[in-house]
Write an enzyme that holds these catalytic residues in place. Structure first.
Site, PDB file in Angstrom:
ATOM      1  N   GLU A  91       0.835  -1.205   0.000  1.00 63.42           N
ATOM      2  CA  GLU A  91       0.000   0.000   0.000  1.00 63.42           C
ATOM      3  C   GLU A  91       0.869   1.254   0.000  1.00 63.42           C
ATOM      4  OE1 GLU A  91      -4.044  -1.754   2.110  1.00 63.42           O
ATOM      5  OE2 GLU A  91      -2.766  -0.415   3.266  1.00 63.42           O
ATOM      6  N   ARG A 100       1.605   1.457   5.113  1.00 65.39           N
ATOM      7  CA  ARG A 100       1.118   2.501   4.201  1.00 65.39           C
ATOM      8  C   ARG A 100       2.156   3.538   3.813  1.00 65.39           C
ATOM      9  NH1 ARG A 100      -2.997   0.834   7.393  1.00 65.39           N
ATOM     10  NH2 ARG A 100      -4.494  -0.307   6.133  1.00 65.39           N
ATOM     11  N   THR A 155       0.462  -0.015  11.053  1.00 70.22           N
ATOM     12  CA  THR A 155       0.455  -0.105   9.591  1.00 70.22           C
ATOM     13  C   THR A 155       0.458   1.277   8.945  1.00 70.22           C
ATOM     14  OG1 THR A 155      -1.971  -0.187   9.542  1.00 70.22           O
ATOM     15  CG2 THR A 155      -0.810  -2.293   9.642  1.00 70.22           C
ATOM     16  N   GLY A 182      -5.596  -1.934  15.563  1.00 66.53           N
ATOM     17  CA  GLY A 182      -6.005  -3.004  16.458  1.00 66.53           C
ATOM     18  C   GLY A 182      -7.384  -2.878  17.060  1.00 66.53           C
ATOM     19  N   ALA A 183      -8.257  -2.044  16.495  1.00 69.86           N
ATOM     20  CA  ALA A 183      -9.611  -1.917  17.048  1.00 69.86           C
ATOM     21  C   ALA A 183     -10.340  -3.255  17.036  1.00 69.86           C
ATOM     22  CB  ALA A 183     -10.410  -0.872  16.271  1.00 69.86           C
ATOM     23  N   GLU A 184     -10.019  -4.108  16.062  1.00 74.04           N
ATOM     24  CA  GLU A 184     -10.684  -5.414  15.984  1.00 74.04           C
ATOM     25  C   GLU A 184     -10.236  -6.345  17.107  1.00 74.04           C
ATOM     26  OE1 GLU A 184     -12.201  -3.377  13.189  1.00 74.04           O
ATOM     27  OE2 GLU A 184     -10.028  -3.604  13.103  1.00 74.04           O
ATOM     28  N   THR A 243      -9.095   3.423  16.858  1.00 76.36           N
ATOM     29  CA  THR A 243      -7.717   3.537  16.376  1.00 76.36           C
ATOM     30  C   THR A 243      -7.682   4.369  15.093  1.00 76.36           C
ATOM     31  OG1 THR A 243      -7.988   1.418  15.243  1.00 76.36           O
ATOM     32  CG2 THR A 243      -6.955   1.379  17.416  1.00 76.36           C
ATOM     33  N   ASN A 280     -13.421   2.705  14.062  1.00 76.67           N
ATOM     34  CA  ASN A 280     -14.623   2.064  14.574  1.00 76.67           C
ATOM     35  C   ASN A 280     -14.505   1.723  16.059  1.00 76.67           C
ATOM     36  OD1 ASN A 280     -12.747   0.012  13.158  1.00 76.67           O
ATOM     37  ND2 ASN A 280     -13.872  -1.255  14.623  1.00 76.67           N
ATOM     38  N   ASP A 316     -19.100  -1.279  11.365  1.00 76.36           N
ATOM     39  CA  ASP A 316     -17.653  -1.158  11.164  1.00 76.36           C
ATOM     40  C   ASP A 316     -17.321  -0.130  10.088  1.00 76.36           C
ATOM     41  OD1 ASP A 316     -14.867  -1.681  11.448  1.00 76.36           O
ATOM     42  OD2 ASP A 316     -14.946  -2.968   9.688  1.00 76.36           O
TER      43      ASP A 316
END
Length: 630
Positions: free
Chosen positions: A85, A139, A189, A205-207, A272, A292, A334
């Site tokens: 990316e 990124r 990232t 790392g919100a997930e 995040t 999210n 999300d």
């Protein structure tokens, strides 16, 4: 310092700034060297080209009349698979290239293109791969031009949560700081972002239930200057005394904890920021979006969940927030709001010239705000198929939802548009200030959503929903194609001048140029150029692998080049790169992109184009070994 072999025009700009005099003859500000370098056609010194993040180049050597003659000039393989990316950076006679994990950085010669001047290959714990959401991407890099005491730096993030400063000339590691703790699932990232003598770094790392924050470090030493969270007490969020004074209806103080969260759930509440930044030297504010809330299951976190899903305007020196506008209170889908922020100066519908911020959001709405105080100017649907929201109330800023597409326990919601991937995701789009048009790379994906309950465990995924994704109403659902669009958008009128469908999502974003062109890559492996006035497809080239980065351009020795990463991956390509087949795997991406494997496979590198392939290797003696002959 910038290499002395850079072009004469770029060197003059740097020299003027070094002496404390900007190119205009006015006294230089602290970040004028980087500003001036960003104005030079010879350089691409930051993500988005300049602080306005317009991803626009005034170059027009390559234009609508001759783009058909674009051919490869040179290429470089990074030797790394997975998603590539962002863009390379170009400063003087060097191109700086980054990779996904293991986050290798290369400095390449542009005099002898592809020759490796130095390489930085860090050692990282493989644990980082296990807690990374949606591929092991990175990124991009940041550049700091140095001063009289310190050398120029390349700043990078590593998946294991560290930010690292490298000597831009030698690759020597100057300092390294831990920003994120992978033991709780917090990875990195994001592309670092340099303003003055500060480098900004977000979080991922919100997930996994990570509480999001943005941190400012001293670019010279790595010392932390300040950190601002998305959730928690006001002092943690760093709200200014006049926060949202111009728009108190957005909410002001005391909202980051149990007033909008249940109990202490804000401590594992997400928010995040792993996307892009923009900066306005006049306001001294930088702009970004928080993501999210966690978990995805909305039943587990009643309330508006402030300040996730928010557009922020913060002072670069103190970190204090002047305004924050929450786009999707109590997110149920999300729709992480970390997408690109593009700055412009345009006249509004009343003819008043305003400093604007335009943000295409995951939720399918394109927002335009006054970036001086957060006034909401417009909020238009990115596509007429967006259905979770009927409209946004411009006075209150609140989305008027359609309850038919809400998500809740013991219910499977269907035909929600857009999907969790959004009608826009991480792609870095572009703005042409001459045409006053934005060029948006779009996803066209909808979904079904079924939530479930789960406990929080540090370092483990904390999602709580099963997703099925498929092409939107304008796509081909039988063959799983028509998953993307590209559009030309007028933020003042809210109208789209043109739109074109694509087989797969335009995941990486766009670049506009004064040559009346818009460039972008496709997941199935093409670099394309369209007429930015009409949308007509003028040229395309098949790359070795699919594209999730965005194009950039630079001039070297009078020749304009266009460069782009290839290397399929990211969330869209997660099924392909990890060989997944369950349609609900990859948080639903595997099903949506089930046919991607028929069009591309993994790769990793950068491809550089010019008219007729002109470049240094036109002289076959460039780079030749000058050994003794028998």
């Amino acid at each position: 310092m910038v290499n002395l072999r850079t072009s004469a025009s770029a060197f003059a700009l740097v020299a003027a700034a070094t002496l404390g005099v900007a190119a205009s003859g006015l006294p230089a500000r602290a970040n004028d060297k980087l500003v001036d370098l960003s104005k030079s056609d010879e350089n691409w010194v930051m993500t988005g080209k300049n602080y306005s993040a317009q991803n626009y180049s005034p170059q027009k050597q390559i234009n609508v009349d001759n783009v058909k003659d674009l051919k490869p000039a040179w290429s470089f393989s990074t030797g790394v698979l997975h998603g590539h990316e962002g863009t390379p950076l170009v400063v003087g006679n060097k191109m700086y290239v980054h990779t996904p994990f293991p986050n290798i950085t290369f400095a390449l010669s542009l005099d002898e293109p592809g020759k490796i001047l130095w390489m930085h290959k860090p050692k990282q714990s493989p644990t980082a791969r296990a807690v990374a959401c949606c591929d092991v991407v990175n990124r991009g890099l940041a550049y700091w031009p140095g001063d009289g005491d310190k050398p120029a730096e390349i700043l990078k993030t590593q998946l294991d949560g560290h930010i690292v400063a490298l000597n831009a000339e030698t690759g020597e590691e100057l300092w390294k700081m831990e920003n994120s703790d992978i033991k709780v699932g917090s990875t990195l990232t994001i592309a670092p972002y340099v303003v003055k003598d500060t480098v900004l770094v977000g979080s991922s790392g919100a997930e996994l239930g990570v509480r999001g924050y943005v941190t400012a470090y001293d670019v010279k030493t790595g010392a932390q200057k300040w950190r601002a969270y998305a959730t928690g007490p006001d002092e943690d969020i760093k709200l200014a005394k006049d926060f949202n004074a111009a728009n108190p209806q957005y909410g002001q103080f005391g909202l980051g904890t149990n007033k909008t969260w249940e109990g202490d759930t804000w401590k594992i509440g997400g928010g995040t920021n792993w996307g892009w930044y923009a900066f306005d030297p006049d306001t001294n504010l930088f702009y970004y979006g928080s993501g999210n809330p966690a978990p995805w299951n909305e039943t587990m976190r009643p309330g508006d969940n402030k300040w996730t899903m928010t557009i922020w305007g913060r002072d670069i020196d103190t970190g204090e927030a002047k305004f924050g506008y929450q786009k999707t209170p109590h997110d149920e889908w999300d729709y992480a709001g970390v997408n690109v922020m593009m700055l412009s100066e345009q006249k509004d519908k009343d003819g008043k010239l305003r400093k604007l911020l335009t943000h295409p959001d995951r939720n399918g709405i394109v927002y335009t705000l006054d970036r001086t105080n957060g006034d909401l100017i417009s909020a238009n649907k990115m596509d007429d198929t967006v259905n979770w929201v009927k409209q946004v109330d411009l006075k209150t800023g609140v989305p008027i939802r359609d309850p038919e597409f809400a998500t809740r326990m013991d219910h499977k919601a269907t035909e929600i548009c857009p999907s969790a991937m959004g009608y826009h995701n991480q792609g870095h789009d572009s703005y042409d200030p001459e045409k006053q048009r934005f060029f948006l790379g779009i996803n066209h994906i909808c979904m079904d959503w079924e939530p479930f309950m789960l406990p929080y465990r540090a370092g483990q995924f904390f999602v709580g929903a099963t997703l099925w994704m498929y092409p939107g109403p304008k796509g081909d659902r039988q063959n799983y194609e028509g998953l993307g669009q590209i559009k030309s958008y007028d933020a003042i009128t809210g109208k789209f001048d043109w739109e074109k469908m694509e087989r797969f999502s335009v995941w990486g974003g766009t670049m506009a140029t004064a040559g009346d062109l818009v460039f972008y890559g496709t997941l199935d492996g093409f670099l394309k150029a369209r007429n930015s006035k009409t949308g007509e497809l003028l040229w395309k080239f098949r790359l070795p692998s699919g594209v999730i980065g965005h194009p950039m351009t630079y001039t070297k020795d009078g020749v304009q080049y266009v460069a782009i990463y290839y290397g399929v991956g990211g969330w869209a390509g997660v099924g392909l790169v990890f060989d997944l087949t369950d349609p609900t795997a990859g948080l639903g991406a595997v099903g949506a992109f089930k046919n991607l494997q028929n069009y591309t496979q993994m790769g990793g590198g950068v491809m550089v184009f010019s008219l007729n392939g002109k470049g240094p290797y036109d002289d076959p003696n460039v780079g030749e070994y000058k050994g003794k002959s028998l």
